[in-house]
Every structure is written in C-alpha cells, then in structure tokens.
Scaffold this active site. Structure first.
Site, PDB file in Angstrom:
ATOM      1  N   PHE A  74      49.393  39.233  36.234  1.00 24.99           N
ATOM      2  CA  PHE A  74      49.837  40.575  36.587  1.00 24.99           C
ATOM      3  C   PHE A  74      48.652  41.462  36.927  1.00 24.99           C
ATOM      4  O   PHE A  74      47.616  41.411  36.252  1.00 24.99           O
ATOM      5  CB  PHE A  74      50.561  41.241  35.405  1.00 24.99           C
ATOM      6  N   ASP A  75      48.820  42.294  37.938  1.00 23.21           N
ATOM      7  CA  ASP A  75      47.928  43.425  38.122  1.00 23.21           C
ATOM      8  C   ASP A  75      48.279  44.460  37.049  1.00 23.21           C
ATOM      9  O   ASP A  75      49.346  44.391  36.426  1.00 23.21           O
ATOM     10  CB  ASP A  75      48.117  43.989  39.533  1.00 23.21           C
ATOM     11  N   GLY A  76      47.401  45.432  36.847  1.00 22.22           N
ATOM     12  CA  GLY A  76      47.641  46.430  35.807  1.00 22.22           C
ATOM     13  C   GLY A  76      48.296  47.693  36.316  1.00 22.22           C
ATOM     14  O   GLY A  76      49.511  47.895  36.164  1.00 22.22           O
TER      15      GLY A  76
ATOM     16  N   PHE B 178      51.692  39.115  40.444  1.00 23.98           N
ATOM     17  CA  PHE B 178      52.369  40.347  40.848  1.00 23.98           C
ATOM     18  C   PHE B 178      51.350  41.471  41.022  1.00 23.98           C
ATOM     19  O   PHE B 178      50.565  41.747  40.113  1.00 23.98           O
ATOM     20  CB  PHE B 178      53.415  40.755  39.808  1.00 23.98           C
TER      21      PHE B 178
END
Length: 301
Positions: free
Chosen positions: A160-162, A272
């Site tokens: 995941f991106d943050g 994502f």
C-alpha cells in the site's frame, strides 16, 4: 444455507478485473450491447483467461482452506446481464473458484450493491464505478492491465501507498501547496498527532484481523507500506498505525525513490497507490490498483 457474511472479509470484483474480457469488450465497443450479448452467448462454453486480479482472488480464497473455515468471501459485481454473465460463471466453475454470489446489473454501475454485500474492497476496470464506490466510503481501486505476475507462491503479499490510500491526503495537500520543506516541517510538528484514515484503512484493518488468526510464524499474508516519505516524516506514520492498533509487516520509506524495484523485491501480488505516475511505473512489475482519491485526483478547473 448461511445468509450472513458480516464476519468475513468481502472482496467485490468486476468481471473484467477477474477475467480477460478484452476480445469481447472490443465487440461491445464496435458493435454495441446486442452484438456483445450475442458474442458472449456464442462463446459461453469457451473458458476465459485469467485477468489482472485473478491471482489475488485465488490467494484470498485459499485463506479459507488455511483456516478451515470461510473467513473470506468474493462476490462478482458486474455490468453484464445474467445472460452475458453466464460465460463468466462458467469460467469461475472451470477454475474452481469458490464464488457463488453475484450482482449482474445490465449496463449500470454495480456500486450501490457494495453496502448490501458488506464489501471491504471493490476492484474494477471501470474508473467511474471505482470513483463512485470511493465517494460512498468504500476501499476501491481501478485495476490496471499489464501487471506482471510473480512466481507461484501460497503467500499473499499486498503493498500500500500511505497518503491518500491508508491515510487521508491532509499531508499531501501540505506538500503540494508548500513543497518538501513545508511538508517535513509540518510532519515534524504533528509527529504525535495521528493521521486521519484514508479509504483503505478499513480494508487493512480487516486484513490485519485475518492475520491475527494465524500463528505469527506461519501467517500466509504479508503486508507492506511503500511510501515516498522519509525521515523525519516517518514518525507520524508509525505512531498513527500504533494508535490504530494495526500491524504492517514491512514499511519502506523511500524518500522519493521509484517504487517499482522495491515492489519487485517485496514480491507484491498487488499494489495500491493514488498517483497515476506511480501506478504506471508499478504496473510493469506488479498488478496495480489506482485509487482515484485525494488531491492528486481532483479535477483542476
């Protein structure tokens, strides 16, 4: 028959995310709905090739076998009609996927049914359906074609991106308006102030709850944060996850380095991210979901 899926992690997926429907979609674009319907009927006994999210679905469903009980549910939500969707279900049966629930909505957006299904994540190739789902409060992403499949493995790895994905885009707004120095100063000052949750917070929490049902040294799920942040902006992220009581197995603070090599090293099954530039690079090495949320996806007037 059990009729309650409240205690499960629920993935809703479109037909074109699950299977490769590129040929039939060309028929639809060139000939319209009736030509598409006739094509699917004529080919309904021909098995569809796996789509970009197929491996993810397989691995999610395999968690039920690991646990010995049904804790993951995958439902098909499709713009097809039941008539044209028969080929999709025939292919589901061919591959032995444990998918029994579906909503065929005949050309309309399926997102209104996400709440009824108790959806934790919605994956589609239709960007407008994804935007509608995000606006309605669901974790959702547009699956981009071209992602490489990693070597066969029973372990499910999700990256995941943050900002604007797991977290709100509040910090990204500071960065885009004031630059890196302003962003770093703001994050240093707010280091002990938890970030607000982004659209994928709930999905990560549900995934983390699944992880905790396995022995820590034998968990088939591995998660990673892959973010352009670096020190000193890392502290706020760490404290936020601690506040949420959510565990990530790996956290990569890249300070603006290209993410692709790190996603390949992590051997992610899916990644994502909210920014199209990052997604375009990532899709070359991993199945990628674009999350059209936050300031980077606002229409500039």
């Amino acid at each position: 028959m059990a009729n309650n899926i409240d205690d499960k992690l629920v993935l809703a997926i479109s037909s074109r995310a699950l299977f490769d429907l590129s040929e039939s979609h060309k028929v639809y674009l060139s000939g319209g709905v009736e030509a598409y319907r006739q094509y699917q009927i004529e080919h309904e006994d021909e098995v569809l090739e796996p789509g970009d999210a197929f491996a993810l679905v397989q691995k999610l469903l395999s968690l039920n076998e690991h646990l010995g009980r049904a804790r993951v549910e995958v439902v098909l939500v499709s713009r097809n009609s039941a008539d044209t969707g028969l080929r999709v279900f025939n292919s589901i049966h061919h591959y032995g996927l444990a998918i029994s629930r579906a909503a065929f909505v005949g050309g309309r957006s399926p997102y209104p049914y996400l709440k009824a299904f108790g959806c934790d994540l919605f994956l589609s190739t239709h960007a407008e359906d994804v935007r509608s789902a995000l606006d309605a409060g669901f974790a959702a992403a547009t699956i981009l074609s071209g992602g490489a499949s990693r070597a066969a493995s029973e372990e499910l790895r999700i990256a995941f991106d943050g900002d604007a994905v797991l977290f709100s885009d509040e910090s990204e707004r500071v960065y885009q308006s004031g630059g890196l120095a302003a962003f770093q100063a703001s994050e240093r000052q707010a280091a002990r102030e938890p970030l607000r949750g982004g659209p994928f917070k709930g999905f990560l929490a549900a995934l983390n709850a699944l992880q905790r049902e396995f022995p820590e040294d034998a968990c088939p799920i591995r998660t990673a944060l892959v973010t352009a942040r670096s020190a000193p902006a890392h502290e706020r992220v760490i404290r936020t996850l601690r506040e949420w009581d959510i565990r990530l197995d790996e956290s990569l603070f890249l300070g603006g380095l290209t993410k692709s090599a790190f996603l390949e090293a992590f051997a992610a099954d899916v990644f994502f991210d909210d920014q199209t530039g990052h997604c375009e690079l990532a899709r070359e090495v991993v199945a990628t979901g674009h999350v059209p949320h936050g300031i980077s996806n606002e229409v500039k007037l």
